[in-house]
Write a protein that holds these residues in place. Sequence first.
Motif, PDB file in Angstrom:
ATOM      1  N   PRO A   1     -10.533  11.763  32.559  1.00 19.44           N
ATOM      2  CA  PRO A   1      -9.168  12.316  32.418  1.00 19.44           C
ATOM      3  C   PRO A   1      -9.081  13.810  32.691  1.00 19.44           C
ATOM      4  CG  PRO A   1      -9.752  10.918  30.547  1.00 19.44           C
ATOM      5  CD  PRO A   1     -11.009  11.162  31.309  1.00 19.44           C
ATOM      6  N   LEU A   2     -10.162  14.547  32.453  1.00 16.77           N
ATOM      7  CA  LEU A   2     -10.124  16.002  32.599  1.00 16.77           C
ATOM      8  C   LEU A   2     -10.654  16.480  33.952  1.00 16.77           C
ATOM      9  CD1 LEU A   2     -11.333  17.142  29.050  1.00 16.77           C
ATOM     10  CD2 LEU A   2      -9.008  16.704  29.853  1.00 16.77           C
ATOM     11  N   VAL A   3     -10.765  15.577  34.914  1.00 16.06           N
ATOM     12  CA  VAL A   3     -11.353  15.972  36.190  1.00 16.06           C
ATOM     13  C   VAL A   3     -10.535  17.069  36.869  1.00 16.06           C
ATOM     14  CG1 VAL A   3     -10.149  14.198  37.523  1.00 16.06           C
ATOM     15  CG2 VAL A   3     -12.349  15.087  38.336  1.00 16.06           C
ATOM     16  N   GLY A   4      -9.224  17.090  36.656  1.00 23.02           N
ATOM     17  CA  GLY A   4      -8.396  18.142  37.245  1.00 23.02           C
ATOM     18  C   GLY A   4      -8.753  19.522  36.727  1.00 23.02           C
ATOM     19  N   ILE A   5      -9.119  19.603  35.433  1.00 22.38           N
ATOM     20  CA  ILE A   5      -9.527  20.893  34.867  1.00 22.38           C
ATOM     21  C   ILE A   5     -10.824  21.367  35.489  1.00 22.38           C
ATOM     22  CG2 ILE A   5     -10.250  22.051  32.732  1.00 22.38           C
ATOM     23  CD1 ILE A   5      -8.373  20.215  31.215  1.00 22.38           C
ATOM     24  N   TRP A   6     -11.770  20.451  35.673  1.00 24.02           N
ATOM     25  CA  TRP A   6     -13.054  20.836  36.269  1.00 24.02           C
ATOM     26  C   TRP A   6     -12.851  21.299  37.718  1.00 24.02           C
ATOM     27  CZ3 TRP A   6     -14.912  21.354  31.929  1.00 24.02           C
ATOM     28  CH2 TRP A   6     -14.966  20.361  30.970  1.00 24.02           C
ATOM     29  N   VAL A   7     -11.905  20.694  38.418  1.00 26.47           N
ATOM     30  CA  VAL A   7     -11.616  21.132  39.790  1.00 26.47           C
ATOM     31  C   VAL A   7     -11.143  22.580  39.795  1.00 26.47           C
ATOM     32  CG1 VAL A   7     -10.071  20.798  41.760  1.00 26.47           C
ATOM     33  CG2 VAL A   7     -11.130  18.816  40.671  1.00 26.47           C
ATOM     34  N   GLN A   8     -10.274  22.938  38.846  1.00 21.79           N
ATOM     35  CA  GLN A   8      -9.766  24.311  38.788  1.00 21.79           C
ATOM     36  C   GLN A   8     -10.864  25.295  38.405  1.00 21.79           C
ATOM     37  OE1 GLN A   8      -6.733  25.060  39.923  1.00 21.79           O
ATOM     38  NE2 GLN A   8      -6.568  22.852  40.331  1.00 21.79           N
ATOM     39  N   LEU A   9     -11.782  24.870  37.517  1.00 20.74           N
ATOM     40  CA  LEU A   9     -12.878  25.757  37.114  1.00 20.74           C
ATOM     41  C   LEU A   9     -13.804  26.064  38.284  1.00 20.74           C
ATOM     42  CD1 LEU A   9     -13.900  24.421  33.586  1.00 20.74           C
ATOM     43  CD2 LEU A   9     -12.986  26.669  34.141  1.00 20.74           C
ATOM     44  N   LEU A  10     -13.934  25.110  39.197  1.00 22.10           N
ATOM     45  CA  LEU A  10     -14.801  25.339  40.352  1.00 22.10           C
ATOM     46  C   LEU A  10     -14.278  26.447  41.263  1.00 22.10           C
ATOM     47  CD1 LEU A  10     -15.701  21.648  41.258  1.00 22.10           C
ATOM     48  CD2 LEU A  10     -17.304  23.416  40.556  1.00 22.10           C
ATOM     49  N   LYS A  11     -12.992  26.787  41.107  1.00 24.58           N
ATOM     50  CA  LYS A  11     -12.409  27.823  41.957  1.00 24.58           C
ATOM     51  C   LYS A  11     -12.583  29.238  41.373  1.00 24.58           C
ATOM     52  CE  LYS A  11      -8.810  24.736  43.734  1.00 24.58           C
ATOM     53  NZ  LYS A  11      -7.350  24.519  43.870  1.00 24.58           N
ATOM     54  N   VAL A  12     -13.042  29.329  40.119  1.00 19.23           N
ATOM     55  CA  VAL A  12     -13.202  30.645  39.492  1.00 19.23           C
ATOM     56  C   VAL A  12     -14.381  31.366  40.136  1.00 19.23           C
ATOM     57  CG1 VAL A  12     -13.665  31.873  37.338  1.00 19.23           C
ATOM     58  CG2 VAL A  12     -12.247  29.797  37.338  1.00 19.23           C
ATOM     59  N   PRO A  13     -14.211  32.604  40.591  1.00 20.03           N
ATOM     60  CA  PRO A  13     -15.330  33.336  41.218  1.00 20.03           C
ATOM     61  C   PRO A  13     -16.490  33.529  40.244  1.00 20.03           C
ATOM     62  CG  PRO A  13     -13.240  34.428  41.664  1.00 20.03           C
ATOM     63  CD  PRO A  13     -12.950  33.365  40.647  1.00 20.03           C
ATOM     64  N   TYR A  14     -17.688  33.460  40.785  1.00 19.78           N
ATOM     65  CA  TYR A  14     -18.895  33.559  39.964  1.00 19.78           C
ATOM     66  C   TYR A  14     -19.001  34.891  39.230  1.00 19.78           C
ATOM     67  CZ  TYR A  14     -21.867  29.498  40.663  1.00 19.78           C
ATOM     68  OH  TYR A  14     -22.428  28.256  40.595  1.00 19.78           O
ATOM     69  N   HIS A  15     -18.539  35.965  39.891  1.00 18.75           N
ATOM     70  CA  HIS A  15     -18.788  37.284  39.308  1.00 18.75           C
ATOM     71  C   HIS A  15     -18.048  37.489  37.993  1.00 18.75           C
ATOM     72  CE1 HIS A  15     -14.937  38.119  41.424  1.00 18.75           C
ATOM     73  NE2 HIS A  15     -14.758  39.015  40.471  1.00 18.75           N
ATOM     74  N   LEU A  16     -17.081  36.621  37.678  1.00 19.34           N
ATOM     75  CA  LEU A  16     -16.386  36.722  36.404  1.00 19.34           C
ATOM     76  C   LEU A  16     -17.204  36.126  35.257  1.00 19.34           C
ATOM     77  CD1 LEU A  16     -12.736  35.785  37.472  1.00 19.34           C
ATOM     78  CD2 LEU A  16     -13.737  38.058  37.168  1.00 19.34           C
ATOM     79  N   PHE A  17     -18.142  35.247  35.579  1.00 11.00           N
ATOM     80  CA  PHE A  17     -18.946  34.621  34.539  1.00 11.00           C
ATOM     81  C   PHE A  17     -20.167  35.457  34.162  1.00 11.00           C
ATOM     82  CE2 PHE A  17     -16.753  30.851  36.183  1.00 11.00           C
ATOM     83  CZ  PHE A  17     -16.357  30.252  35.001  1.00 11.00           C
ATOM     84  N   TYR A  18     -20.756  36.156  35.129  1.00 10.89           N
ATOM     85  CA  TYR A  18     -22.035  36.825  34.890  1.00 10.89           C
ATOM     86  C   TYR A  18     -22.000  37.860  33.771  1.00 10.89           C
ATOM     87  CZ  TYR A  18     -23.518  34.617  39.233  1.00 10.89           C
ATOM     88  OH  TYR A  18     -23.833  33.702  40.191  1.00 10.89           O
ATOM     89  N   PRO A  19     -21.013  38.774  33.732  1.00 17.06           N
ATOM     90  CA  PRO A  19     -21.019  39.771  32.644  1.00 17.06           C
ATOM     91  C   PRO A  19     -20.956  39.134  31.255  1.00 17.06           C
ATOM     92  CG  PRO A  19     -19.503  40.418  34.393  1.00 17.06           C
ATOM     93  CD  PRO A  19     -19.911  39.021  34.684  1.00 17.06           C
ATOM     94  N   MET A  20     -20.127  38.092  31.110  1.00 15.26           N
ATOM     95  CA  MET A  20     -20.023  37.423  29.813  1.00 15.26           C
ATOM     96  C   MET A  20     -21.353  36.780  29.422  1.00 15.26           C
ATOM     97  SD  MET A  20     -16.253  35.616  29.890  1.00 15.26           S
ATOM     98  CE  MET A  20     -16.583  34.663  31.370  1.00 15.26           C
TER      99      MET A  20
END
Length: 502
Positions: A378-397
């Motif tokens: 059911p949540l596959v649409g959310i995972w699709v949107q997460l795949l579009k987030v640029p990597y550089h936003l995750f690294y500092p966190m």
Amino acid sequence: MDILANLAGLMHGLSIAFEPANLMYCLIGCLLGTLIGVLPGLGPLNAVAMLLPISFYMTPDAALIMLASIYYGAQYGGSTASILVNMPGETSSIVTCLDGHQMARQGRAGPALAVAALGSAFAGIVSTLFVALFAPPLANLALLFGPAEYVSLMVLGLIVAVVLTHGSVLVALGMLALGLLLGSVGTDVVSGAYRMTLGIPQLADGIGIVPLAMGLFGMGEIIKNLESKERQIAVEERIGRLWPSREDFRSSWRAVLRGTGLGSLLGLLPGGGAMLASFAAYALEKKLSLNPSRFGRGAVEGVAAPESANNAGAQTSFIPLLTLGIPSNAVIALLSGAMMIQGITPGPNIIQEQPNLFWGLIASMIVGNAMLLIINLPLVGIWVQLLKVPYHLFYPMMLVFMCIGVYTINTSGFDVFLLVVFGLIGYAFIKWRCEPAPLILAFVLEPIIEQNFKRALQVSYGDPAIFISRPISLALLLIGAVFLVMLLLPAIRRTRDASLQE
């Protein structure tokens, strides 16, 4: 009678797994595992390493339930990235790219995702029942082992891990030696003398597994990913209908059964687990197919078999840890470290000494697999949107969380320094193509090997012949010697390299 007792234990474990707190931690682990699996380049090893500090403030039951659900949850999430993006979020999902993404390009991403999720759920539940039925008898057998047998068994496990490790055998042996050396840093329990502390007081208690694991796998991977240029990931958004057709079910059910059986067996091997199971299941399906040319062009069996196998292998890889105290892969080694920090020694006595932990963990796997099936589709649409987030936003966190987590364990800035040092070493290993998984296995096993080695010599009054005079110990050492000789033979070494490459 044993089967009835095991089923009774499993029912008791379900009552523990359904406690509200444990259900919450299982759900959190499943969500985090799916997220880690979806995002390419992270993987369960990095996630478990980064979340180890949090588990120290939880009860042992809750901590292991959450960390274990992250591990097998990542097997589910990895298929989503493989199918939609053609970029495996987790190493065991690499082979799913071959046919899964081709199905997505043909407008059949929905059936591919559904087959992967249904196959994984079936394999996870069946292999968990396998663990529940066969782990206790194996633990009873392990009670017959003495110190000499334990040393020989762990030496065999390290040798098998080298056999199944990608890359050069000499490099893998070097990683084992380095792991054993790092594991021996600190104060000798018998003599009280400092060993390899380099005059640094903070090393008197040894090197912590958290800065070591988080540095080698977490920070090292981040540094490597920062090298790559930012690019927009092309996500296949045409999901289509999720439910597979009757033809999809007819083509995939045998592949799911074979993948479940093969994955359950390969998960028992040191160095095996989910990754080896997925590749072996795909190769088996291709060999058994009447039309092998279909594979790589959108064959549903090419999705069903590896996804079933990798989840089955992830579940049964807990058996060596819970029955013998030997981690079968790097993630299980981290879980072993988490248990020891909680004051729990993995091994055959855990069923009698910690029945709530043992049966609660196994029962939570059944609950977690049911949760993952509900979460993923059911949540596959959310995972699709997460795949579009640029990597550089995750690294500092991620870096901030790692530093905070390492510091809070002992409130020591030196541990943060070790994190940075091992992060640079992990980056160097990646550049040099040195797989650090054998290092972690050796690091975790070193104290156990050393302790049992000293006990064996005390029992034999210093006579090392005890390792070859006891039949079980001798048999284990001979099996290890056969593996080493086979690795040294050129023809077999070439076959091994070709098989791993394939």
